[in-house]
Design a protein around this motif. Sequence first.
Motif, short mmCIF file in Angstrom:
data_model
loop_
_atom_site.label_atom_id
_atom_site.label_comp_id
_atom_site.label_asym_id
_atom_site.label_seq_id
_atom_site.Cartn_x
_atom_site.Cartn_y
_atom_site.Cartn_z
N MET A 9 0.67 -1.24 0.02
CA MET A 9 -0.14 -0.12 0.27
C MET A 9 0.85 1.08 0.16
N VAL A 10 2.10 1.30 0.88
CA VAL A 10 3.05 2.41 0.64
C VAL A 10 4.16 1.43 0.23
N ALA A 11 5.31 1.20 1.42
CA ALA A 11 6.42 0.78 1.08
C ALA A 11 6.37 -0.88 0.76
N GLY A 12 5.66 -1.33 1.40
CA GLY A 12 5.37 -3.03 1.11
C GLY A 12 5.99 -3.72 2.59
N VAL A 71 -0.57 1.09 12.71
CA VAL A 71 -1.41 2.68 13.16
C VAL A 71 -1.08 2.55 14.28
N LEU A 72 -1.92 1.46 15.42
CA LEU A 72 -2.21 1.87 16.89
C LEU A 72 -1.10 2.29 17.57
N LEU A 73 0.22 1.78 17.32
CA LEU A 73 1.76 1.81 17.03
C LEU A 73 1.94 3.82 17.05
N GLY A 74 1.34 3.92 15.83
CA GLY A 74 1.17 5.83 15.29
C GLY A 74 0.99 6.60 16.40
N GLY A 75 -0.27 6.11 16.95
CA GLY A 75 -1.04 6.49 17.98
C GLY A 75 -0.46 6.50 19.54
N LEU A 76 0.14 5.75 19.59
CA LEU A 76 0.80 6.00 21.09
C LEU A 76 2.07 6.64 20.68
N GLY A 77 2.62 7.63 20.35
CA GLY A 77 3.61 8.88 20.64
C GLY A 77 4.36 8.59 19.02
N GLY A 78 3.43 8.36 18.76
CA GLY A 78 4.86 7.79 16.77
C GLY A 78 5.58 6.98 16.81
N THR A 79 5.33 5.71 17.80
CA THR A 79 5.88 4.81 17.43
C THR A 79 6.43 3.55 16.63
N MET A 95 8.34 5.37 13.06
CA MET A 95 9.54 5.15 13.32
C MET A 95 9.69 3.72 12.74
N LEU A 96 9.37 3.20 13.36
CA LEU A 96 9.44 1.55 13.57
C LEU A 96 8.75 1.66 11.49
N TYR A 97 7.82 2.24 10.86
CA TYR A 97 8.00 1.80 9.83
C TYR A 97 8.96 2.54 8.93
N ILE A 98 9.44 3.68 9.06
CA ILE A 98 10.34 4.75 8.63
C ILE A 98 12.02 3.84 8.53
N ILE A 99 11.80 3.37 9.51
CA ILE A 99 13.32 2.45 9.50
C ILE A 99 13.23 1.38 9.17
N ALA A 100 12.38 0.34 8.88
CA ALA A 100 11.82 -1.01 8.37
C ALA A 100 11.62 -0.08 6.95
N THR A 101 11.75 0.63 6.25
CA THR A 101 11.33 1.07 5.16
C THR A 101 13.02 1.06 4.47
N LEU A 102 13.86 1.67 5.40
CA LEU A 102 15.28 2.29 4.83
C LEU A 102 16.43 0.33 5.25
N ILE A 103 15.60 -0.27 5.93
CA ILE A 103 16.64 -1.31 6.52
C ILE A 103 15.76 -2.81 5.51
#
Length: 64
Positions: free
Chosen positions: A12-15, A36-44, A47-55
């Motif tokens: 949907m976004v980066a896979g 999405v739930l982790l995103g609602g809890l302080g943006g965790t 951040m995890l999604y961005i890191i996973a997209t790069l790694i």
Amino acid sequence: MDKRLYKSTNKMVAGVCAGVAEYFDIDPTLVRLGFVLLGGLGGTGIMLYIIATLIIPRAPEDFN
């Protein structure tokens, strides 16, 4: 068994979520909801999604 984590072509976004779901053999919607739930809890989740997209590498068939 040589199981590897790749970004999915079913994306949907980066896979990332679909790739994690394929790795653990679960529904991608559950993984997406988790991020999405982790995103609602302080943006965790964001951040995890961005890191996973790069790694996490793209699936080998994506390189063709």
